[in-house]
Design an enzyme around this catalytic site. Structure first.
Site, PDB file in Angstrom:
ATOM      1  N   ALA A 154       1.113  -1.157  -0.135  1.00 57.44           N
ATOM      2  CA  ALA A 154       0.189   0.225  -0.033  1.00 57.44           C
ATOM      3  C   ALA A 154       0.953   1.128  -0.076  1.00 57.44           C
ATOM      4  O   ALA A 154       1.938   1.548  -0.150  1.00 57.44           O
ATOM      5  CB  ALA A 154      -0.521  -0.207   1.301  1.00 57.44           C
ATOM      6  N   GLY A 198       0.896  -5.236   0.923  1.00 53.80           N
ATOM      7  CA  GLY A 198      -0.380  -5.253   0.458  1.00 53.80           C
ATOM      8  C   GLY A 198      -0.020  -6.035  -1.361  1.00 53.80           C
ATOM      9  O   GLY A 198      -0.716  -6.335  -2.052  1.00 53.80           O
ATOM     10  N   GLU A 212      -0.722  -8.927  -0.521  1.00 53.39           N
ATOM     11  CA  GLU A 212      -2.098  -9.536   0.167  1.00 53.39           C
ATOM     12  C   GLU A 212      -2.327  -9.989  -1.447  1.00 53.39           C
ATOM     13  O   GLU A 212      -3.311 -10.630  -1.311  1.00 53.39           O
ATOM     14  CB  GLU A 212      -2.181  -8.766   1.058  1.00 53.39           C
ATOM     15  CG  GLU A 212      -1.748  -8.663   2.086  1.00 53.39           C
ATOM     16  CD  GLU A 212      -1.945  -8.305   2.677  1.00 53.39           C
ATOM     17  OE1 GLU A 212      -1.583  -6.871   2.796  1.00 53.39           O
ATOM     18  OE2 GLU A 212      -2.524  -7.853   4.483  1.00 53.39           O
TER      19      GLU A 212
HETATM   20  N1  CAA Z   1       4.589   3.368  -0.959  1.00 54.96           N
HETATM   21  C1  CAA Z   1       4.648   4.103  -1.311  1.00 54.96           C
HETATM   22  N2  CAA Z   1       6.484   4.518  -1.945  1.00 54.96           N
HETATM   23  C2  CAA Z   1       6.845   3.593  -2.010  1.00 54.96           C
HETATM   24  C3  CAA Z   1       6.674   2.540  -1.685  1.00 54.96           C
HETATM   25  C4  CAA Z   1       5.024   2.096  -0.857  1.00 54.96           C
HETATM   26  N3  CAA Z   1       4.223   1.051  -0.224  1.00 54.96           N
HETATM   27  N4  CAA Z   1       7.683   1.374  -1.904  1.00 54.96           N
HETATM   28  C5  CAA Z   1       8.093   2.001  -2.275  1.00 54.96           C
HETATM   29  N5  CAA Z   1       8.350   3.491  -2.421  1.00 54.96           N
HETATM   30  C6  CAA Z   1       8.851   4.154  -3.288  1.00 54.96           C
HETATM   31  C7  CAA Z   1       9.882   4.963  -2.433  1.00 54.96           C
HETATM   32  O1  CAA Z   1       9.733   5.412  -1.574  1.00 54.96           O
HETATM   33  C8  CAA Z   1      10.884   5.138  -3.561  1.00 54.96           C
HETATM   34  O2  CAA Z   1      10.377   6.703  -3.719  1.00 54.96           O
HETATM   35  P1  CAA Z   1      11.145   8.326  -3.908  1.00 54.96           P
HETATM   36  O3  CAA Z   1      12.328   7.635  -5.291  1.00 54.96           O
HETATM   37  O4  CAA Z   1      10.054   9.352  -4.233  1.00 54.96           O
HETATM   38  O5  CAA Z   1      11.382   8.095  -2.552  1.00 54.96           O
HETATM   39  C9  CAA Z   1      10.698   4.849  -4.392  1.00 54.96           C
HETATM   40  O6  CAA Z   1       9.754   4.252  -4.525  1.00 54.96           O
HETATM   41  C10 CAA Z   1      11.601   3.510  -4.773  1.00 54.96           C
HETATM   42  O7  CAA Z   1      11.789   2.894  -3.691  1.00 54.96           O
HETATM   43  P2  CAA Z   1      13.228   2.666  -2.654  1.00 54.96           P
HETATM   44  O8  CAA Z   1      14.208   3.459  -2.969  1.00 54.96           O
HETATM   45  O9  CAA Z   1      12.942   2.609  -1.445  1.00 54.96           O
HETATM   46  O10 CAA Z   1      14.252   1.016  -3.658  1.00 54.96           O
HETATM   47  P3  CAA Z   1      15.114  -0.033  -2.774  1.00 54.96           P
HETATM   48  O11 CAA Z   1      15.195  -0.810  -3.930  1.00 54.96           O
HETATM   49  O12 CAA Z   1      15.991   0.570  -2.488  1.00 54.96           O
HETATM   50  O13 CAA Z   1      14.027  -0.776  -1.510  1.00 54.96           O
HETATM   51  C11 CAA Z   1      12.287  -1.573  -0.421  1.00 54.96           C
HETATM   52  C12 CAA Z   1      12.728  -1.679  -2.199  1.00 54.96           C
HETATM   53  C13 CAA Z   1      13.084  -2.473  -0.194  1.00 54.96           C
HETATM   54  C14 CAA Z   1      10.660  -2.651  -1.668  1.00 54.96           C
HETATM   55  C15 CAA Z   1      11.344  -0.493  -0.700  1.00 54.96           C
HETATM   56  O14 CAA Z   1      11.117   0.266  -0.987  1.00 54.96           O
HETATM   57  C16 CAA Z   1      10.951  -0.310   1.078  1.00 54.96           C
HETATM   58  O15 CAA Z   1      10.623  -0.851   2.047  1.00 54.96           O
HETATM   59  N6  CAA Z   1       9.521  -0.163   0.244  1.00 54.96           N
HETATM   60  C17 CAA Z   1       8.418  -0.387   1.134  1.00 54.96           C
HETATM   61  C18 CAA Z   1       7.836  -1.690   1.324  1.00 54.96           C
HETATM   62  C19 CAA Z   1       6.542  -2.109   2.490  1.00 54.96           C
HETATM   63  O16 CAA Z   1       6.520  -1.460   3.671  1.00 54.96           O
HETATM   64  N7  CAA Z   1       4.944  -2.008   1.736  1.00 54.96           N
HETATM   65  C20 CAA Z   1       4.169  -2.322   3.403  1.00 54.96           C
HETATM   66  C21 CAA Z   1       3.336  -1.013   2.784  1.00 54.96           C
HETATM   67  S1  CAA Z   1       1.468  -0.511   4.450  1.00 54.96           S
HETATM   68  C22 CAA Z   1       1.014  -2.096   3.301  1.00 54.96           C
HETATM   69  O17 CAA Z   1       1.102  -2.470   2.528  1.00 54.96           O
HETATM   70  C23 CAA Z   1       0.045  -2.017   4.244  1.00 54.96           C
HETATM   71  C24 CAA Z   1      -1.518  -3.419   3.871  1.00 54.96           C
HETATM   72  O18 CAA Z   1      -0.858  -3.898   4.974  1.00 54.96           O
HETATM   73  C25 CAA Z   1      -1.990  -3.691   2.855  1.00 54.96           C
END
Ligand code: CAA
Length: 257
Positions: A65, A108, A111
């Site tokens: 998400a 998400g 999921e």
């Molecule tokens: N939401 C919003 N933006 C996201 C995102 C997310 N879930 N995942 C990645 N992005 C964005 C980053 O902010 C970044 O944007 P900017 O360039 O503007 O900074 C861009 O995508 C690229 O991401 P990274 O620079 O972080 O890429 P990376 O290769 O270094 O890392 C990753 C990849 C490990 C997937 C890391 O992006 C990450 O940890 N993302 C979040 C994963 C997460 O926590 N997901 C769960 C979300 S909560 C949820 O899903 C609730 C539910 O149950 C429905």
């Protein structure tokens, strides 16, 4: 509806929905989810489509998400948006949905994969429920579907540690169907879509419905449900054609009626 966060293409009785928020690893914001549900419901009514593929790109299926969209929300904002209620509509889609996963399928994204009916992953796919690392927990089925798929102790490990796991592990734990080299994951999903699209559509629909029923019923009423769907198929032209073709040793011609 004009889509900006997804694209939809149709070919040979199946459709492919591809997420188009590549700059944020296909983070599932509210607009994308709205467009996804709209596209799925439209394709569900389209007689030219018998199976649907969901995919992202090589780097990400979806990284969860959209955290930036939720970061400042209050509990009341979340309650009023009730954005995950939209996900229930995906569960109601009658046609088979095949996930073609490469790269990140986190939170998400994972999921959403679990809401699909069949899952093909590339060797580079990475799955996980990392919500614990940002102070929350899975909110779109992760504690329920994951537990049913992999069992209690594995689900606890995945959700409480937030660890990322590989496509091979996902396969071993029964979360996905197949792992293929990265250049083939979409092709393989399309092969499966084509194969399902070649089957009688009403039987496909009622079989999917009966399998999903097993998630929320007792074995007794599940068996009754299955039996009634089986009997119901005898009202279809395709049942008559399928059995006649078998007896006559020829290929059946499905009408979807
Ligand atoms: N939401 C919003 N933006 C996201 C995102 C997310 N879930 N995942 C990645 N992005 C964005 C980053 O902010 C970044 O944007 P900017 O360039 O503007 O900074 C861009 O995508 C690229 O991401 P990274 O620079 O972080 O890429 P990376 O290769 O270094 O890392 C990753 C990849 C490990 C997937 C890391 O992006 C990450 O940890 N993302 C979040 C994963 C997460 O926590 N997901 C769960 C979300 S909560 C949820 O899903 C609730 C539910 O149950 C429905």
């Amino acid at each position: 509806m004009n889509y900006t966060t997804i694209s939809v293409t149709k070919e040979n009785l199946y459709a492919t929905i591809q997420f188009q928020r590549t700059e944020v690893l296909n983070a599932l914001n509210m607009q994308l989810m709205q467009e996804l549900v709209d596209a799925l419901e439209t394709l569900d009514k389209d007689d030219e489509v018998r199976a649907i593929i969901l995919t992202g790109n090589e780097k990400a299926f979806a990284a969860g998400a959209d955290i930036k969209e939720m970061a400042e929300a209050s509990a009341m904002d979340m309650l009023n948006r009730d954005q995950f209620a939209r996900w229930d509509k995906i569960r109601k889609i009658k046609k088979p949905i095949i996930a073609a996963v490469s790269g990140f399928a986190l939170g998400g994204g994972c999921e959403l994969v679990m809401t699909c009916d069949i899952v093909v992953a590339s060797e580079t796919a990475k799955f996980g429920q990392p919500e614990i690392n940002i102070g929350v927990m899975p909110g779109a089925g992760g504690t329920q579907r994951l537990t049913r798929a992999v069992g209690k102790v594995k689900a606890m490990e995945i959700v409480l540690t937030g660890k990322i796991f590989s496509a091979q592990e996902a396969l071993q734990w029964g979360l996905i169907n197949k792992v293929v080299p990265v250049e083939y994951y979409l092709k393989e999903a399309k092969n499966i879509a084509k194969e399902i699209a070649s089957k009688p559509p009403i039987a496909v629909r009622l079989a999917k419905e009966a399998i999903l029923k097993s998630f929320d019923t007792t074995i007794e009423s599940g068996l009754e449900f299955e039996r009634k769907n089986f009997y119901l198929l005898f009202a279809s032209d395709d049942q008559k054609e399928g059995m006649k073709a078998f007896v006559e040793k020829r290929k059946a011609e499905w009408k979807g009626k």
